[in-house]
Design an enzyme around this catalytic site. Structure first.
Site, PDB file in Angstrom:
ATOM      1  N   LEU A 255       0.865  -1.175   0.000  1.00 28.34           N
ATOM      2  CA  LEU A 255       0.000   0.000   0.000  1.00 28.34           C
ATOM      3  C   LEU A 255       0.905   1.228   0.000  1.00 28.34           C
ATOM      4  CD1 LEU A 255      -2.904  -0.687   2.552  1.00 28.34           C
ATOM      5  CD2 LEU A 255      -3.150  -0.234   0.114  1.00 28.34           C
ATOM      6  N   ASP A 256       0.650   2.174  -0.905  1.00 29.35           N
ATOM      7  CA  ASP A 256       1.450   3.392  -0.935  1.00 29.35           C
ATOM      8  C   ASP A 256       1.305   4.150   0.379  1.00 29.35           C
ATOM      9  OD1 ASP A 256       0.718   4.046  -4.434  1.00 29.35           O
ATOM     10  OD2 ASP A 256       2.354   2.938  -3.505  1.00 29.35           O
ATOM     11  N   PRO A 257       2.265   5.006   0.735  1.00 23.13           N
ATOM     12  CA  PRO A 257       2.152   5.784   1.974  1.00 23.13           C
ATOM     13  C   PRO A 257       0.848   6.570   2.060  1.00 23.13           C
ATOM     14  CG  PRO A 257       4.373   5.955   1.109  1.00 23.13           C
ATOM     15  CD  PRO A 257       3.570   5.227   0.066  1.00 23.13           C
TER      16      PRO A 257
ATOM     17  N   ALA B 156      -2.031   5.748   0.962  1.00 21.86           N
ATOM     18  CA  ALA B 156      -3.186   4.871   1.127  1.00 21.86           C
ATOM     19  C   ALA B 156      -3.316   4.378   2.558  1.00 21.86           C
ATOM     20  CB  ALA B 156      -3.077   3.690   0.171  1.00 21.86           C
TER      21      ALA B 156
END
Length: 618
Positions: free
Chosen positions: A54-56, A58
């Site tokens: 998960l991207d930061p 998100a």
């Protein structure tokens, strides 16, 4: 110096190492790898991984595998996923999400009809060919695409087949020139939601990017069953058998077949599925697939039992855990307290412990997490002056050689004074204990330091220190009162240092950069104390560096903001890339209260004055 919660040397009483899954609700601003690292430290394990980044930016479900369960993560990574997201139509960005730079000028998207948007979305439902974002983690010639993009290299990615089962608009919000769409997306693994936002905006002729993303589901694992990173304890780790139930259908075998599995042989089981989880009773033995040479047999994919019949997993226990470290030092002095903020009164206790231990002895700071009041009377729990990691660091800085963290639970609160001594102090084997005059322990706060000395029966000595008084009690409560008044002089005097607010830098509204004052933005969680709203002079700290900073705390009333934030502008530094990093903001002095400006130019002029005042003051 080591910390029992932050060190690989930690041992957890009544909490063996575990193999299994833990479901994390990842917060915004934290990288997936940082979340995994934190879980490893909290559980005291050396091996962990996640089933899909998960991207930061998100939030939501991050599936973390512990120990040998990491071998199963690949099967979970391939499961379908569900997201809720917000797509902003009207402008594209360099990264297809809110972290990138805006491209060109905004295009008024408010004229788009719902029918036009629905027709465009329909083209991205079903089996599609999708070009991932250039800042994705896909490798190109052995290099990550995002690494190449950040280095200014050309990134050309090929379209990949993905399936979007559902792409539904739940809400439309017009905020001229933009249109924000709250959507739900059900898709296969490998689908990039920000690429959907990019392509939708392009097809509508207005540009688009992702401004919010939350993962709700991975296969049949739901974020509703997830917990916060800092809540993770061994009891939250599901067993290997439970993990397997989310991956493949179950097949049961007898003990004779179990021994065949233990040595990696094919077994006489005809499978009508591509993958099966093989059990003997309640024990997961292996994953098997149909034998391509003999349909009446199955062959092993992954085996979790050894030739001696030992299952490669450990059971978890539900008893409260006390994080402790052992030492062979001849003289060990334990200083006990909640130590919220680690102010001068707390340091007096640690100083006394050091004086008793001497230069060759060991000082152990024993603290409690969460705050006991958060368990005993949640509505009356005080706002915390610092998180547990900052508290540990401050205790070390104040002279503690080791830090022991007691997980304070209702069960711990119910222990008698005798049980507290046996279960908490017993494993530490202190020669002396130091507490403050107001320290209480045992169910109903039944005992104090004097009673502890009586119960110790000579096993260790107990020193009770009087409260430190300096124009009033030196206490965490007085620090909180000073912060709410914006009285940084008093807070600094009691703490013995400027008050520091720490957190992960999150994505803000990006107005500061536009106005010439780029800021590092931190949210203010309800459980934590912060200063009164206003503008302050202080310092921004990161990675051993410290920069003078003008700091704003509040909700940005000029722009009708709702979320309370700390926004720190490091003087003369527009090159800092701190998003997703942990920083600390030190508050030295309050310059003024929060103000609302009716013209942006007036705000900018005042910001220039605030920066000049900060420069003079620091």
């Amino acid at each position: 110096m080591t910390s029992t919660m932050d060190s690989n040397a930690t041992s957890i009483v009544d909490a063996p190492l575990v193999d299994g899954l833990v479901l994390i609700d990842k917060p915004q601003g934290m990288t997936s790898q940082r979340a995994v690292s934190r879980v490893k430290k909290l559980l005291g394990v050396s091996k962990a991984g996640h089933a899909g980044t998960l991207d930061p930016m998100a939030t939501g479900l991050l599936v973390v595998g512990i120990g040998k369960a990491t071998r199963l993560l690949g099967y979970l990574t391939d499961k379908d996923k569900q997201y809720i997201a917000t797509i902003r139509l009207g402008q594209a960005t360099t990264t297809d999400d809110a972290e990138g730079e805006l491209i060109g000028t905004p295009v008024d998207a408010t004229g788009l009809t719902n029918t036009a948007i629905a027709m465009a979305i329909s083209r991205y439902v079903g089996h599609i060919e999708q070009v991932p974002s250039t800042v994705s983690a896909i490798k190109v010639n052995g290099k990550r695409a995002y690494t190449m993009a950040r280095a200014g290299e050309e990134v050309v990615l090929k379209a990949r087949p993905v399936t979007v089962a559902a792409f539904t608009v739940q809400k439309r919000t017009d905020c001229a020139p933009w249109v924000d769409l709250d959507v739900t997306v059900d898709c296969t693994s490998g689908t990039y939601i920000r690429a959907l936002a990019r392509d939708l905006g392009r097809d509508l002729g207005v540009g688009g990017h992702l401004i919010a993303l939350r993962r709700m589901r991975v296969g049949d694992l739901s974020v509703n069953d997830a917990i916060g990173v800092e809540q993770v304890r061994p009891r939250h780790v599901s067993s290997m058998g439970q993990v397997a139930s989310h991956i493949a259908p179950r097949v049961d075998v007898d003990e004779r077949t179990m021994h065949q599995i233990a040595v990696g042989r094919s077994i006489p089981v005809a499978l009508d599925v591509d993958l099966a989880a093989v059990f003997c009773g309640s024990r997961l033995l292996a994953l098997y697939k149909p034998d391509p040479q003999d349909p009446s047999h199955a062959c092993p994919v992954a085996v979790f039992i050894d030739a001696a019949g030992h299952i490669h997993q450990a059971t978890t226990q539900t008893a409260p855990r006390v994080a402790v470290e052992t030492t062979t030092a001849a003289k060990k002095v334990v200083a006990i307290g909640t130590f919220d903020g680690v102010h001068r009164g707390h340091r007096a206790i640690l100083d006394q412990a050091r004086a008793i231990a001497g230069p060759e002895g060991t000082v152990v700071a024993l603290t409690f997490w969460p705050h006991p009041m958060a368990v005993l009377q949640r509505k009356k729990a005080p706002a915390l002056l610092c998180g547990i990691s900052d508290r540990v660091a401050l205790l070390h800085d104040s002279g503690a050689d080791e830090v022991s963290i007691v997980e304070f639970t209702p069960e711990v609160a119910s222990w008698t004074p005798e049980q507290f001594i046996e279960r908490v102090l017993g494993p530490l084997q202190p020669t002396s204990v130091v507490v403050g005059k107001n320290f209480r322990f045992g169910a109903g706060a039944a005992a104090d330091g004097t009673r502890m000395r009586e119960l110790a029966g000579g096993a260790f000595d107990v020193t009770v220190l009087p409260l430190v008084v300096d124009e009033g009690a030196v206490s965490s409560s007085r620090v909180r009162e000073a912060l709410t008044m914006g009285d940084m002089a008093t807070a600094t005097h009691i703490l013995g240092r400027p008050f520091r607010f720490s957190g992960i830098v999150v994505l803000g509204d990006q107005r500061g950069r536009t106005l010439g004052f780029p800021t590092a933005n931190l949210t203010v969680p309800p459980a934590f104390a912060c200063v009164a709203d206003g503008v302050y002079a202080g310092y921004l700290n990161h990675g051993g560096e410290r920069w003078p900073a003008a700091i704003s705390v509040g909700t940005n009333p000029t722009f009708e903001g709702l979320q309370r934030r700390v926004e720190a502008y490091a003087l003369d530094r527009s090159d800092l890339k701190l998003y997703g990093e942990r920083v600390g903001v030190d508050f030295v002095a309050r310059l003024r209260g929060q103000m609302r400006f009716y013209a942006v130019s007036d705000l900018v002029n005042q910001m220039k004055v605030d920066v000049a005042t900060t420069r003079e003051m620091l």
